[in-house]
Enzyme design. Structure first.
Site, PDB file in Angstrom:
ATOM      1  N   SER A  24       0.718  -1.392   0.109  1.00 22.36           N
ATOM      2  CA  SER A  24       0.109   0.034   0.338  1.00 22.36           C
ATOM      3  C   SER A  24       0.792   1.422   0.317  1.00 22.36           C
ATOM      4  CB  SER A  24      -1.117  -0.399   1.169  1.00 22.36           C
ATOM      5  OG  SER A  24      -2.237   0.957   1.103  1.00 22.36           O
TER       6      SER A  24
ATOM      7  N   ASP B 198      -9.485  -5.457  -4.894  1.00 19.65           N
ATOM      8  CA  ASP B 198      -8.908  -4.552  -3.980  1.00 19.65           C
ATOM      9  C   ASP B 198      -9.946  -3.324  -4.270  1.00 19.65           C
ATOM     10  OD1 ASP B 198      -7.246  -2.967  -3.094  1.00 19.65           O
ATOM     11  OD2 ASP B 198      -5.465  -3.679  -3.242  1.00 19.65           O
TER      12      ASP B 198
ATOM     13  N   HIS C   1      -7.268  -6.002  -0.398  1.00 23.18           N
ATOM     14  CA  HIS C   1      -6.607  -4.939   0.198  1.00 23.18           C
ATOM     15  C   HIS C   1      -5.545  -5.214   1.529  1.00 23.18           C
ATOM     16  CE1 HIS C   1      -3.328  -1.284  -0.472  1.00 23.18           C
ATOM     17  NE2 HIS C   1      -3.943  -1.280   0.270  1.00 23.18           N
TER      18      HIS C   1
END
Ligand SMILES: *[C@@H]1O[C@H](CO)[C@@H](O)[C@H](O)[C@H]1NC(C)=O
Ligand SMILES: *[C@@H]1O[C@H](CO)[C@@H](O)[C@H](O)[C@H]1NC(C)=O
Ligand SMILES: *[C@@H]1O[C@H](CO)[C@@H](O)[C@H](O)[C@H]1NC(C)=O
Length: 410
Positions: A182, A352, A385
């Site tokens: 991320s 995601d 995610h």
């Protein structure tokens, strides 16, 4: 997006706390944090690594702008004495926004990335970003002051990452393999595009990469990003963004009141439909996260969502931008300038919501002139995610591929 990677967790936590959703009771019977060791007192090594039978050292590094960051080093795997004579390759593992290095250690040990890397012969270093619980000290500033929180991810590019890389490089004398998730991918890509870190870097694995965020497809995320820039000064000023604090709580509640925003299942609303999280791991997550960041960092991320471009922090006022950059608009990070022979592994998920498939495709397009044999891309249809850090099957689907990527770089 990253903002959301974080916000999602922050919001989720708040939501669960506020609505007292019944949680399953077995969390505390498992593994590490639920036992008697309190991570806020003893640190990550003691609470989450040594309990599993691994060696672990707490290290500290001071950035050029005075932040004192903690790093945990796991020098070898379980049960192996370092007899082989060959020097182990270092790996730096970097978490995303609103969490800290602990998020890599919430599953049973045989499922946790740092421990898997150590068991496979790597010298593992877990980084913790400024402002998170074990990296909250500064040589002169106090976290209660505004000046302490006067930074965005530009400063992670300029200070945190170089400090960590210099330190690990000087301790090990070897080029570094990198794993980021991320925001840890965004900061890495921005750094590489400026030619930073690359001389100390062997290869980089980017999980749930974020760079372009304009397709982030969750209603809450978009509203959050749009609200953020406008509300920043009035609501938070230049201050800590503490997901556990009252101001952020009120902010999130106000977002949930927007028409069309369903806050019933925030983790899904914000990160996408994670396929593979064990509820006992989510419980541990909620005991340990989220962590603070700076409001300026959240605003910078929100700017990235809104503008669809990757630039330095935008002061909006032309005179401020000129003062900081010598130009009316903030300079861009041009990802096409990443050295074409830098070994890159990219893994992204079909569900995601933060690292949207179209945005990743935009990133891959920016990297289209990358040497083909230095670029390896993995797509996992069912992953969202948080599966990348906490999925019970991440070892089989992702981490084994990361290991094989590292082992193939000469
Ligand atoms: C924040 O940092 C900028 C430089 O990046 C400086 O111009 C400004 O005065 C700082 N503000 C505070 C409150 O420290
Ligand atoms: C989830 O965690 C519990 C407790 O550790 C464990 O018994 C169960 O097998 C786990 N489920 C999966 C799918 O890994
Ligand atoms: C980014 O860099 C590439 C290659 O160096 C160049 O062709 C392109 O024009 C740059 N893009 C921008 C927006 O400056």
């Amino acid at each position: 997006m990253a903002l959301l990677g974080l916000m999602s967790f922050a919001a989720l936590t708040l939501f669960l706390v506020l609505t007292t959703v019944p949680r399953q009771a077995h969390a505390s019977s498992r593994g590490n944090l639920g036992r008697n060791i309190n991570p806020s007192v003893y640190g990550i090594c003691a609470s989450s690594v040594i309990v599993h039978g691994y060696k672990c050292q707490e290290h500290e590094v001071t950035t050029d702008d005075g932040y004192i960051l903690s790093l945990q080093r796991i020098p070898e795997g379980r049960g192996k004495s370092s007899g082989s004579g060959t020097r182990k390759q270092p790996v730096v593992i970097q978490h995303g926004v609103l969490v800290d290095g602990m998020t890599w250690l919430l599953n049973p040990p045989e499922q946790d990335l740092p421990l898997i890397l150590a068991d496979n012969g790597f010298d593992v270093w877990i980084a913790n970003t400024r402002g998170t619980r074990y990296s909250r000290r500064h040589i002169s500033l106090d976290p209660s002051s505004q000046a302490y929180w006067n930074w965005s991810w530009d400063e992670l590019v300029s200070y945190d990452f170089p400090a960590v890389f210099n330190y690990v490089f000087s301790q090990t004398g070897q080029k570094i393999n990198y794993v980021g998730h991320s925001l840890g991918t965004l900061v890495a890509l921005a750094s590489f595009s400026e030619g930073k870190l690359v001389n100390q870097l062997k290869s980089a694995a980017l999980l749930s990469p974020i760079a372009y965020l304009s397709h982030m497809n969750t209603a809450l995320g978009v509203v959050a990003a749009k609200s953020f820039v406008g509300e920043i000064t009035t609501l938070f000023g230049l201050a800590e963004f503490n997901p556990k604090g009252l101001a952020v709580d009120a902010f999130l509640k106000s977002l949930c009141a927007h028409p069309g925003i369903d806050c019933y299942d925030l983790l899904t609303a914000l990160t996408g439909k994670n396929c593979c999280l064990n509820s006992s791991t989510v419980d541990l997550f909620l005991m340990n996260e989220p962590q603070s960041t700076s409001t300026k960092n959240m605003v910078h991320l929100a700017q990235t969502v809104r503008l669809g471009a990757l630039t330095k922090f935008n002061y909006v006022r032309p005179d401020y931008n000129i003062m900081h950059y010598g130009e009316i608009f903030p300079p861009i990070y041009n990802l096409s300038n990443i050295p074409h022979d830098l070994p890159l592994f990219i893994s992204y998920g079909g569900r995601d919501a933060l690292s949207d498939v179209r945005d990743v495709e935009n990133l891959l397009d920016k990297l289209k002139f990358h040497d083909e044999n230095k670029r390896s891309v993995q797509f996992i249809q069912e992953y969202a995610h948080a599966d990348y850090i906490m999925g019970f099957n991440a070892k089989d689907l992702v981490y084994n591929a990361v290991l094989s990527f590292f082992n193939h770089q000469v």
